[in-house]
Enzyme design. Structure first.
Site, PDB file in Angstrom:
ATOM      1  N   ASP A   1       0.855  -1.190   0.000  1.00 52.13           N
ATOM      2  CA  ASP A   1       0.000   0.000   0.000  1.00 52.13           C
ATOM      3  C   ASP A   1       0.897   1.248   0.000  1.00 52.13           C
ATOM      4  O   ASP A   1       1.608   1.511   0.973  1.00 52.13           O
ATOM      5  CB  ASP A   1      -0.840  -0.062   1.279  1.00 52.13           C
ATOM      6  CG  ASP A   1      -1.889   1.017   1.387  1.00 52.13           C
ATOM      7  OD1 ASP A   1      -1.843   1.974   0.597  1.00 52.13           O
ATOM      8  OD2 ASP A   1      -2.754   0.884   2.281  1.00 52.13           O
TER       9      ASP A   1
ATOM     10  N   ASP B   1      -0.340   4.319  -0.290  1.00 52.94           N
ATOM     11  CA  ASP B   1      -1.185   5.472   0.065  1.00 52.94           C
ATOM     12  C   ASP B   1      -1.200   6.495  -1.087  1.00 52.94           C
ATOM     13  O   ASP B   1      -1.429   6.144  -2.227  1.00 52.94           O
ATOM     14  CB  ASP B   1      -0.707   6.124   1.370  1.00 52.94           C
ATOM     15  CG  ASP B   1      -1.073   5.311   2.612  1.00 52.94           C
ATOM     16  OD1 ASP B   1      -1.923   4.412   2.513  1.00 52.94           O
ATOM     17  OD2 ASP B   1      -0.509   5.584   3.679  1.00 52.94           O
TER      18      ASP B   1
ATOM     19  N   CYS C   1      -9.041   6.024   5.489  1.00 46.23           N
ATOM     20  CA  CYS C   1      -9.398   4.676   5.052  1.00 46.23           C
ATOM     21  C   CYS C   1     -10.457   4.840   3.973  1.00 46.23           C
ATOM     22  O   CYS C   1     -11.361   5.673   4.080  1.00 46.23           O
ATOM     23  CB  CYS C   1      -9.967   3.880   6.230  1.00 46.23           C
ATOM     24  SG  CYS C   1     -10.973   2.484   5.704  1.00 46.23           S
TER      25      CYS C   1
ATOM     26  N   ARG D   1      -5.426   3.280  -7.538  1.00 45.55           N
ATOM     27  CA  ARG D   1      -6.672   3.124  -6.772  1.00 45.55           C
ATOM     28  C   ARG D   1      -7.484   4.402  -6.894  1.00 45.55           C
ATOM     29  O   ARG D   1      -6.925   5.491  -6.767  1.00 45.55           O
ATOM     30  CB  ARG D   1      -6.315   2.849  -5.311  1.00 45.55           C
ATOM     31  CG  ARG D   1      -7.426   3.174  -4.323  1.00 45.55           C
ATOM     32  CD  ARG D   1      -7.078   2.656  -2.948  1.00 45.55           C
ATOM     33  NE  ARG D   1      -7.738   3.425  -1.918  1.00 45.55           N
ATOM     34  CZ  ARG D   1      -7.643   3.178  -0.609  1.00 45.55           C
ATOM     35  NH1 ARG D   1      -6.890   2.174  -0.181  1.00 45.55           N
ATOM     36  NH2 ARG D   1      -8.264   3.921   0.273  1.00 45.55           N
TER      37      ARG D   1
ATOM     38  N   GLU E   1     -12.065   1.512  -5.159  1.00 44.79           N
ATOM     39  CA  GLU E   1     -12.286   1.439  -3.708  1.00 44.79           C
ATOM     40  C   GLU E   1     -13.758   1.602  -3.356  1.00 44.79           C
ATOM     41  O   GLU E   1     -14.482   2.384  -3.985  1.00 44.79           O
ATOM     42  CB  GLU E   1     -11.432   2.524  -3.031  1.00 44.79           C
ATOM     43  CG  GLU E   1     -11.536   2.597  -1.517  1.00 44.79           C
ATOM     44  CD  GLU E   1     -11.069   1.330  -0.776  1.00 44.79           C
ATOM     45  OE1 GLU E   1     -11.525   0.223  -1.127  1.00 44.79           O
ATOM     46  OE2 GLU E   1     -10.276   1.467   0.172  1.00 44.79           O
TER      47      GLU E   1
ATOM     48  N   ASN F   1     -11.304  -5.199  -2.793  1.00 48.20           N
ATOM     49  CA  ASN F   1     -10.840  -5.037  -1.416  1.00 48.20           C
ATOM     50  C   ASN F   1     -11.916  -5.580  -0.478  1.00 48.20           C
ATOM     51  O   ASN F   1     -12.927  -4.937  -0.263  1.00 48.20           O
ATOM     52  CB  ASN F   1     -10.591  -3.544  -1.164  1.00 48.20           C
ATOM     53  CG  ASN F   1     -10.217  -3.232   0.280  1.00 48.20           C
ATOM     54  OD1 ASN F   1      -9.978  -4.134   1.072  1.00 48.20           O
ATOM     55  ND2 ASN F   1     -10.172  -1.957   0.609  1.00 48.20           N
TER      56      ASN F   1
HETATM   57  C1  MIC Z   1      -6.792  -1.365   1.806  1.00 50.58           C
HETATM   58  C2  MIC Z   1      -6.455  -0.318   2.781  1.00 50.58           C
HETATM   59  O1  MIC Z   1      -5.975   0.816   2.091  1.00 50.58           O
HETATM   60  C3  MIC Z   1      -5.328  -0.752   3.731  1.00 50.58           C
HETATM   61  O2  MIC Z   1      -4.596   0.116   4.190  1.00 50.58           O
HETATM   62  O3  MIC Z   1      -5.244  -1.934   4.029  1.00 50.58           O
HETATM   63  C4  MIC Z   1      -7.652   0.099   3.696  1.00 50.58           C
HETATM   64  C5  MIC Z   1      -8.275  -1.049   4.441  1.00 50.58           C
HETATM   65  C6  MIC Z   1      -9.167  -0.664   5.604  1.00 50.58           C
HETATM   66  O4  MIC Z   1      -8.946   0.377   6.243  1.00 50.58           O
HETATM   67  O5  MIC Z   1     -10.075  -1.417   5.925  1.00 50.58           O
HETATM   68  C7  MIC Z   1      -8.668   0.884   2.868  1.00 50.58           C
HETATM   69  O6  MIC Z   1      -8.532   2.122   2.783  1.00 50.58           O
HETATM   70  O7  MIC Z   1      -9.584   0.272   2.307  1.00 50.58           O
HETATM   71 MG    MG Z   2      -4.461   1.826   2.936  1.00 49.91          MG
END
Ligand code: MIC
Ligand code: MG
Length: 301
Positions: free
Chosen positions: A89, A91, A126, A161, A191, A213
């Site tokens: 990830d 970010d 998130c 993403r 997402e 996801n």
């Molecule tokens: C996929 C994700 O980016 C992560 O950091 O694992 C998160 C997972 C989550 O917080 O449940 C996301 O932003 O979906």
């Molecule tokens: Mg993440």
């Protein structure tokens, strides 16, 4: 023993093969290296390295507070013990274009197989929380282009993403994803899809493999691999699942030790010493140079 035998490039090539295959690839999240070994030994296709799980493990919220160095070190420790492809990830990439190129190179040097970069503003959230904001499409195209340009191994997988579904709607998110593919993204991470139909619409529209996801307590229902495969999804991540399993078990276990004054009733549910040693292949270290050292396991249960 000691680490992966497949090279970083071979694992990246394997990642690309998985994306090209009809079958869906499952990448559970690894919270640490031994977790990645368990994932490999259980027969999964790849290992996911979550930013959310990593920040939570540091006692921090998932809002972009962890540094590139911290995340690359964490990724390196995991990538070095598994022959599976590792997907990390990234970010928002730790900055804009030039920083994103640097991020790709750090992750390549750490032996990772691919990364995902998102179109959120910083500080990010998130993807399953409300109140997210995204940068403009043009800005994210710059991030993706910089990532692609920064890459030195063409096999390193760059995934874009989009977090635009929540604020801009499905069609806008698809349009963004198409622009990210044009900019060179190998894999799209849509997402917080609301239902299976949205995954299917996305998969049919973008002209690149997509991932699902399957995070718990989020906006997406927890679909099976069969359901996702039927919707045209190429890979699925279970990003924070292992952290949640472990933390749930630790919390219950600590309460038991506190209330019962001993951990005795918990032993049955624990990974045994023998299983732990098998997981990390302790015997291979014994065999490596038995004439110099002997890490005897005698006397242990
Ligand atoms: C996929 C994700 O980016 C992560 O950091 O694992 C998160 C997972 C989550 O917080 O449940 C996301 O932003 O979906
Ligand atoms: Mg993440």
């Amino acid at each position: 023993m000691l680490g992966a035998t497949a090279t970083a490039h071979e694992r990246r090539v394997r990642f690309r093969e998985l994306l090209a295959e009809d079958a869906i690839a499952q990448f559970p999240g690894a919270i640490n290296p031994i977790n990645a070994q368990l994932i490999e030994q259980e027969g999964f296709e790849g290992v996911y390295i979550s930013g959310g799980a990593f920040s939570a493990a540091q006692g921090l919220p998932d809002i972009g507070l962890t540094t590139l160095t911290e995340v690359a070190d964490h990724g390196r420790a995991i990538a070095r013990v598994t022959n599976l492809p590792t997907f990390i990830d990234a970010d928002t990439g730790w900055g804009e274009a030039m920083n994103v190129a640097r991020t790709v190179q750090e992750f390549e040097d750490a032996g990772l197989s691919g990364m995902h970069l998102e179109d959120q503003v910083n500080p990010k959230r998130c993807g399953h929380l409300d109140g997210k904001e995204v940068v403009s499409r043009a800005e994210m195209v710059k991030r993706v282009s910089a990532a692609v340009k920064g890459r030195r191994d063409d096999a390193f997988v760059i995934s874009a993403r989009t977090d635009a579904r929540a604020g801009e709607g499905l069609q806008a998110a698809i349009d963004r994803a198409k622009a990210y593919v044009d900019a060179g993204a190998d894999l799209i991470f849509p997402e917080a899809m609301r239902d299976l139909g949205e995954f299917e619409t996305f998969a049919n529209a973008v002209g690149a493999p997509i991932l699902a996801n399957m995070t718990e307590f989020g906006k997406s229902e927890l679909f099976t691999t069969q359901q996702l495969a039927d919707a045209g999804v190429s890979m699925v991540i279970y990003p924070v699942t292992t952290l949640r399993i472990a933390m749930g078990a630790i919390k219950r276990g600590l309460a038991t030790i506190r209330s019962e004054g001993t951990q005795a009733s918990l032993v049955e549910g624990m990974q045994t010493r023998a299983d732990l040693y098998d997981t990390i292949d302790y015997n291979a270290y014994n065999d490596f140079d038995a004439s110099i050292f002997n890490f005897s396991q005698e006397g242990h249960q």
